[in-house]
Design a protein around this motif. Structure first.
Motif, short mmCIF file in Angstrom:
data_model
loop_
_atom_site.label_atom_id
_atom_site.label_comp_id
_atom_site.label_asym_id
_atom_site.label_seq_id
_atom_site.Cartn_x
_atom_site.Cartn_y
_atom_site.Cartn_z
N LYS A 76 0.88 -1.16 0.00
CA LYS A 76 0.00 0.00 0.00
C LYS A 76 0.93 1.22 0.00
CE LYS A 76 -4.23 -0.18 1.42
NZ LYS A 76 -5.48 -0.19 2.23
N LEU A 77 0.36 2.41 0.05
CA LEU A 77 1.20 3.60 -0.09
C LEU A 77 2.33 3.65 0.93
CD1 LEU A 77 -1.55 6.25 -0.86
CD2 LEU A 77 0.42 5.73 -2.31
N ALA A 78 2.02 3.34 2.19
CA ALA A 78 3.04 3.48 3.23
C ALA A 78 3.52 2.13 3.76
CB ALA A 78 2.47 4.31 4.39
N THR A 107 5.60 9.53 1.62
CA THR A 107 4.45 9.45 2.53
C THR A 107 4.73 10.01 3.93
OG1 THR A 107 5.17 7.23 3.13
CG2 THR A 107 3.50 7.40 1.40
N MET A 109 6.24 8.55 6.38
CA MET A 109 6.72 7.39 7.14
C MET A 109 6.26 6.13 6.43
SD MET A 109 5.09 5.11 9.42
CE MET A 109 6.29 5.16 10.73
N ALA A 278 8.56 15.44 7.87
CA ALA A 278 7.10 15.33 7.81
C ALA A 278 6.44 15.94 9.05
CB ALA A 278 6.69 13.87 7.66
N PHE A 279 7.22 16.12 10.11
CA PHE A 279 6.66 16.63 11.37
C PHE A 279 7.20 18.02 11.72
CE2 PHE A 279 6.35 12.08 11.38
CZ PHE A 279 5.07 11.86 11.86
N LYS B 74 0.85 20.07 10.00
CA LYS B 74 1.71 19.58 8.91
C LYS B 74 1.19 18.20 8.53
CE LYS B 74 6.44 20.08 7.51
NZ LYS B 74 7.71 20.69 7.72
N LYS B 76 1.46 14.75 5.64
CA LYS B 76 1.84 14.02 4.43
C LYS B 76 0.87 12.84 4.33
CE LYS B 76 5.91 14.34 2.60
NZ LYS B 76 7.34 14.19 2.21
N LEU B 77 1.05 12.00 3.31
CA LEU B 77 0.06 10.94 3.10
C LEU B 77 -0.15 10.06 4.33
CD1 LEU B 77 0.95 9.92 -0.56
CD2 LEU B 77 -1.29 10.72 0.25
N ALA B 78 0.96 9.69 4.99
CA ALA B 78 0.85 8.75 6.11
C ALA B 78 1.14 9.39 7.45
CB ALA B 78 1.80 7.57 5.88
N THR B 79 1.31 10.70 7.47
CA THR B 79 1.69 11.36 8.72
C THR B 79 0.91 12.66 8.92
OG1 THR B 79 3.43 12.64 7.62
CG2 THR B 79 4.08 10.52 8.60
N ALA B 80 0.86 13.09 10.17
CA ALA B 80 0.36 14.43 10.46
C ALA B 80 0.94 14.88 11.79
CB ALA B 80 -1.17 14.45 10.52
N LEU B 81 1.11 16.18 11.89
CA LEU B 81 1.44 16.79 13.18
C LEU B 81 0.23 17.60 13.59
CD1 LEU B 81 3.45 17.68 15.45
CD2 LEU B 81 4.01 19.63 13.98
N ALA B 104 -4.69 5.42 7.85
CA ALA B 104 -4.22 4.04 7.70
C ALA B 104 -5.12 3.23 6.77
CB ALA B 104 -4.12 3.37 9.06
N THR B 107 -3.49 4.25 3.45
CA THR B 107 -2.04 4.08 3.24
C THR B 107 -1.50 2.78 3.84
OG1 THR B 107 -1.65 5.33 5.26
CG2 THR B 107 -1.59 6.56 3.19
N TRP B 111 1.07 7.56 11.10
CA TRP B 111 1.71 8.01 12.34
C TRP B 111 1.33 9.48 12.53
CZ3 TRP B 111 6.00 5.31 14.97
CH2 TRP B 111 6.60 6.07 15.99
N GLY B 113 1.56 12.69 15.20
CA GLY B 113 2.18 13.24 16.42
C GLY B 113 1.46 14.49 16.87
#
Lengths: 355, 355
Positions: A76-78, A107, A109, A278-279, B74, B76-81, B104, B107, B111, B113
């Motif tokens: 999958k993407l990640a 992505t 991560m 990404a963070f 912030k 991205k596809l699989a992350t966020a802050l 999830a 992707t 993850w 944060g």
């Protein structure tokens, strides 16, 4: 006279030669040689050249696929699941980590798991690969022999299931944690046996709960988890993440690769890669990590403590020392490698000299 | 007469009433009441209603933003802050976990944060949210007071930095690990102090390395990490993942929320969600997890062990017992809550009765 110290390059060359002689393709042999020698270089002496003879035994028994098709089975993407096709684990997890790094660039991560892999050396080898890309690496694996019972039990259903983490820094040494979820890794028990040294109390107990100190009697007892029931829980969770999640062996299905050199181990591992960008901002992250490390290093010490260490500093210093003075190998191991060289008709390590 | 057992519903109602009286919007108050009462329900007695008076003190001191704009800063596809905007941590991490679950699904894993969050109760509350979606949840947090020095040091630069993991099952109780990286969580020390009980040896030591048993003297010593230097390394890595990575407080910057009720804590947390379908088939995963659990439960026991527990089983049994017989609160806590009720002009918990 057989020398006791060997250079990183010669250990790497010897392992590569041995792998080629065993029928592993040249490029794969070189990568295995590099990764295994890197284990010795950083002081992971339970996971480097000490494993060469057992690996050879497994290869000669037909327990490893020398011409594997290591491929992405699900994606999958990640995420991805890598089918290791029973290759040497080093090849599987090197590829898995590269894929996770590539994915994380897009992505933020990524998490890549493996099945039908094999023992791949110290966990930190793969977590550390993230550092070259200014990323964070986390690694989880199912150990290749069950030496840990559930808390309160005596059936060895769990392994040392290790965790590694690598954190990038700016000027400081990167933080690299590499730990079994047991007080001692089983590789350390093997290294003690090779060196003929007793184990410290707290590493293992026997089936009646009494301390077990003789590493040659390790079959009669089991490893202790860190923090008692907490380490049991951690080992279980790591095993599920690296094993069960990937359709790899876990619990009763784990093949003891110390006793069985033929059965496919279906080893499971997992690598997670996080891009600090990404963070936030990677430069700010590294600045803050450096600051944290300095605060810890410069903090007040207890009684007899001469220095406060960060995870990864000791292996860093060993790398420097080993590059300068060579890597010491115990006599029993040197003799074992001499026999292997004769068996495979390759130049013995001892004959390569120190440099 | 003041009763000693209280129903989950009444604890939830009382907390919700208190939050509303403190100026928290109704919907947010209800969510906080639910999550805090769930902590008591599962036996996380260091993280439930025991925290209400300190939370109230912080709110009344202006240390919490009651009308926050919790937003993705912030992504991205699989992350966020997530910027928590100094809200109650429960609101921040509830939102963060929902976002991670949503991501999830697309992707395979995500993850998320947080920074500018606050104490959010027991780690397992958020990891467990994954279970309703047949997903795996992993949670990491920076503790809200430093009680752990680096290994060999005496400056308290680290916290109990907990880890939680929730693993879905089919018929068995889900595996839920919720552990501080110290032998005891500081909430457990507080609970011992409330109950007037001494701590077991091994939880804390004083600055000279001697065991500290009186929980009321906890200021004079520090917590011990699990597995010695390994627990120190784990706490450090968890702190970097949950704190430094998110631009949240870590190390020297951590505000001791037991002493300072006003300064913005800038608490950092992280939730990772993994969809087992991304690696295989969820039904097969649950079948294998059940099998593993059964193997462990039915395995041979040591000496006096009457039962082998899986992580999460004890809290599951406490939930059932507490729903049936109510949740016991210590007299000192009941009195503290009585005072709070008077101060906030709300119905006292004791007056609500058992059911």
């Amino acid at each position: 006279m057989i020398q006791e110290h060997f250079s990183f390059e010669n250990i790497q060359l010897f392992i590569t030669d041995a792998m080629v002689a065993l029928g592993v393709p040249k490029k794969d042999s070189a990568l295995i040689g590099e990764l295994m020698a890197k284990a010795d270089l950083q002081g992971s002496d339970g996971h480097g050249i000490i494993r060469l003879a057992p690996y050879a035994k497994r290869i000669l028994s037909g327990g490893i696929n020398l011409n594997p098709n290591i491929k992405v089975k699900k994606e999958k993407l990640a995420t991805a699941l890598i089918d290791g096709d029973n290759a040497m684990g080093h090849l599987v997890m090197h590829k898995a980590t590269q894929l996770a790094i590539d994915k994380a660039k897009t992505t933020g991560m990524a998490w890549v798991g493996s099945h039908y892999s094999n023992h791949a050396g110290p966990a930190s080898l793969y977590a550390r690969m993230a550092l070259e890309h200014d990323m964070i690496g986390l690694y989880f694996a199912v150990g290749n022999a069950n030496h840990l019972p559930p808390w309160g039990g005596i059936d060895m259903l769990l392994s040392t299931n290790p965790i590694a983490a690598a954190i990038p820094t700016r000027d400081e040494i990167p933080i690299v944690l590499d730990m079994a979820t047991t007080v001692a890794a089983y590789g350390k028990v093997k290294a003690k046996a090779q060196k003929g040294e007793p184990m410290p109390e707290g590493w293992m107990i026997d089936k009646h709960g009494a301390p077990l100190l003789d590493p040659k009697r390790s079959d009669e007892g089991f490893l202790l988890p860190i923090g008692g029931y907490k380490g049991y829980g951690l080992s279980l969770v790591v095993g599920i993440l690296a094993g069960t999640l990937n359709g790899a062996a876990m619990g009763k299905d784990v093949i003891d690769f110390n006793k069985d050199y033929k059965t496919t181990t279906n080893t499971g591992q997992a690598i997670a890669i996080i891009d600090p960008n990404a963070f936030g901002d990677i430069e700010e992250f590294k600045t803050q990590t450096d600051r944290l490390i300095k605060d810890i290093k410069n903090s007040a010490k207890m009684g007899n403590t001469s220095r406060i260490w960060l995870p990864g500093e000791q292996s860093h210093e060993k790398r420097i020392e080993h590059l300068k003075n060579g890597i010491a190998l115990p006599q029993t191991l040197i003799e074992q490698l001499e026999q292997l060289a004769n068996q495979l008709h390759i130049q013995p390590l001892a004959a390569m000299g120190m440099r």
